[in-house]
Design a protein around this motif. Structure first.
Motif, mmCIF file in Angstrom:
data_model
loop_
_atom_site.group_PDB
_atom_site.id
_atom_site.type_symbol
_atom_site.label_atom_id
_atom_site.label_comp_id
_atom_site.label_asym_id
_atom_site.label_seq_id
_atom_site.Cartn_x
_atom_site.Cartn_y
_atom_site.Cartn_z
ATOM 1 N N MET A 173 0.848 -1.180 0.000
ATOM 2 C CA MET A 173 0.000 0.000 0.000
ATOM 3 C C MET A 173 0.894 1.244 0.000
ATOM 4 O O MET A 173 1.827 1.349 0.767
ATOM 5 N N GLU A 174 0.565 2.166 -0.878
ATOM 6 C CA GLU A 174 1.334 3.403 -0.971
ATOM 7 C C GLU A 174 0.557 4.540 -0.314
ATOM 8 O O GLU A 174 -0.644 4.679 -0.526
ATOM 9 N N ILE A 175 1.257 5.339 0.483
ATOM 10 C CA ILE A 175 0.610 6.454 1.179
ATOM 11 C C ILE A 175 0.731 7.711 0.324
ATOM 12 O O ILE A 175 1.809 8.020 -0.180
ATOM 13 N N ASP A 176 -0.382 8.418 0.174
ATOM 14 C CA ASP A 176 -0.431 9.649 -0.612
ATOM 15 C C ASP A 176 0.014 10.814 0.283
ATOM 16 O O ASP A 176 -0.683 11.167 1.232
ATOM 17 N N PRO A 177 1.168 11.420 -0.004
ATOM 18 C CA PRO A 177 1.659 12.518 0.846
ATOM 19 C C PRO A 177 0.714 13.729 0.832
ATOM 20 O O PRO A 177 -0.080 13.903 -0.087
ATOM 21 N N ARG A 178 0.865 14.539 1.848
ATOM 22 C CA ARG A 178 0.061 15.760 1.969
ATOM 23 C C ARG A 178 0.851 16.955 1.440
ATOM 24 O O ARG A 178 2.044 17.076 1.675
ATOM 25 N N ILE A 179 0.154 17.832 0.728
ATOM 26 C CA ILE A 179 0.766 19.041 0.169
ATOM 27 C C ILE A 179 0.098 20.244 0.816
ATOM 28 O O ILE A 179 -1.131 20.359 0.812
ATOM 29 N N ARG A 180 0.892 21.140 1.350
ATOM 30 C CA ARG A 180 0.382 22.360 1.979
ATOM 31 C C ARG A 180 0.190 23.443 0.921
ATOM 32 O O ARG A 180 0.709 23.362 -0.196
ATOM 33 N N ALA A 181 -0.538 24.476 1.273
ATOM 34 C CA ALA A 181 -0.880 25.548 0.329
ATOM 35 C C ALA A 181 0.357 26.199 -0.296
ATOM 36 O O ALA A 181 0.392 26.430 -1.504
ATOM 37 N N LYS A 182 1.357 26.482 0.506
ATOM 38 C CA LYS A 182 2.553 27.171 0.004
ATOM 39 C C LYS A 182 3.235 26.353 -1.101
ATOM 40 O O LYS A 182 3.634 26.897 -2.131
ATOM 41 N N GLU A 183 3.335 25.047 -0.888
ATOM 42 C CA GLU A 183 3.950 24.183 -1.893
ATOM 43 C C GLU A 183 3.055 24.065 -3.125
ATOM 44 O O GLU A 183 3.549 24.064 -4.265
ATOM 45 N N PHE A 184 1.742 23.980 -2.921
ATOM 46 C CA PHE A 184 0.782 23.904 -4.024
ATOM 47 C C PHE A 184 0.907 25.156 -4.903
ATOM 48 O O PHE A 184 0.978 25.064 -6.130
ATOM 49 N N MET A 185 0.982 26.334 -4.273
ATOM 50 C CA MET A 185 1.134 27.587 -5.027
ATOM 51 C C MET A 185 2.423 27.568 -5.844
ATOM 52 O O MET A 185 2.437 27.990 -7.004
ATOM 53 N N ALA A 186 3.505 27.085 -5.242
ATOM 54 C CA ALA A 186 4.791 27.036 -5.940
ATOM 55 C C ALA A 186 4.730 26.099 -7.142
ATOM 56 O O ALA A 186 5.250 26.422 -8.217
ATOM 57 N N LEU A 187 4.088 24.961 -6.984
ATOM 58 C CA LEU A 187 3.957 24.010 -8.092
ATOM 59 C C LEU A 187 3.120 24.570 -9.236
ATOM 60 O O LEU A 187 3.382 24.288 -10.405
ATOM 61 N N ARG A 210 -9.336 19.828 5.982
ATOM 62 C CA ARG A 210 -9.017 20.536 7.224
ATOM 63 C C ARG A 210 -9.026 19.584 8.407
ATOM 64 O O ARG A 210 -10.036 18.984 8.719
ATOM 65 N N LEU A 211 -7.864 19.487 9.054
ATOM 66 C CA LEU A 211 -7.781 18.715 10.289
ATOM 67 C C LEU A 211 -8.050 19.621 11.480
ATOM 68 O O LEU A 211 -8.523 19.169 12.513
ATOM 69 N N SER A 212 -7.723 20.895 11.317
ATOM 70 C CA SER A 212 -8.011 21.920 12.316
ATOM 71 C C SER A 212 -8.056 23.244 11.571
ATOM 72 O O SER A 212 -7.904 23.274 10.349
ATOM 73 N N GLU A 213 -8.231 24.332 12.288
ATOM 74 C CA GLU A 213 -8.322 25.637 11.641
ATOM 75 C C GLU A 213 -7.077 25.964 10.819
ATOM 76 O O GLU A 213 -7.168 26.525 9.730
ATOM 77 N N LYS A 214 -5.906 25.591 11.321
ATOM 78 C CA LYS A 214 -4.662 25.928 10.628
ATOM 79 C C LYS A 214 -4.013 24.753 9.917
ATOM 80 O O LYS A 214 -3.097 24.947 9.137
ATOM 81 N N ASP A 215 -4.450 23.552 10.181
ATOM 82 C CA ASP A 215 -3.856 22.371 9.576
ATOM 83 C C ASP A 215 -4.689 21.949 8.373
ATOM 84 O O ASP A 215 -5.659 21.211 8.494
ATOM 85 N N VAL A 216 -4.291 22.453 7.195
ATOM 86 C CA VAL A 216 -5.019 22.170 5.952
ATOM 87 C C VAL A 216 -4.041 21.629 4.910
ATOM 88 O O VAL A 216 -2.866 21.974 4.913
#
Length: 65
Positions: free
Chosen positions: A1-15, A37-43
């Motif tokens: 099983m392969e885990i799908d990494p998480r991408i934060r907004a800053k990295e998404f914008m750069a890509l 959203r896991l919490s208000e700031k953890d997206v």
């Protein structure tokens, strides 16, 4: 099983090579899904989704040029 990494907004914008304002307008217009959203700031988005959106964005930029 392969885990799908998480991408934060800053990295998404750069890509996507877009700034913060354009990035959040794209979300508001529905061009990009709302983040998980896991919490208000953890997206994040999953890397597989980000890869698809980056490819879509590059293709639309080529067509527009």
């Amino acid at each position: 099983m392969e885990i799908d990494p998480r991408i934060r907004a800053k990295e998404f914008m750069a890509l996507l090579s877009v700034g913060k304002t354009k990035f959040y307008k794209m979300i508001k217009r529905g061009e990009i899904d709302e983040p998980i959203r896991l919490s208000e700031k953890d997206v994040f988005w999953y890397a597989s989704y980000v890869k698809d959106k980056v490819e879509e964005h590059k293709n639309s930029a080529i067509v527009a040029a």
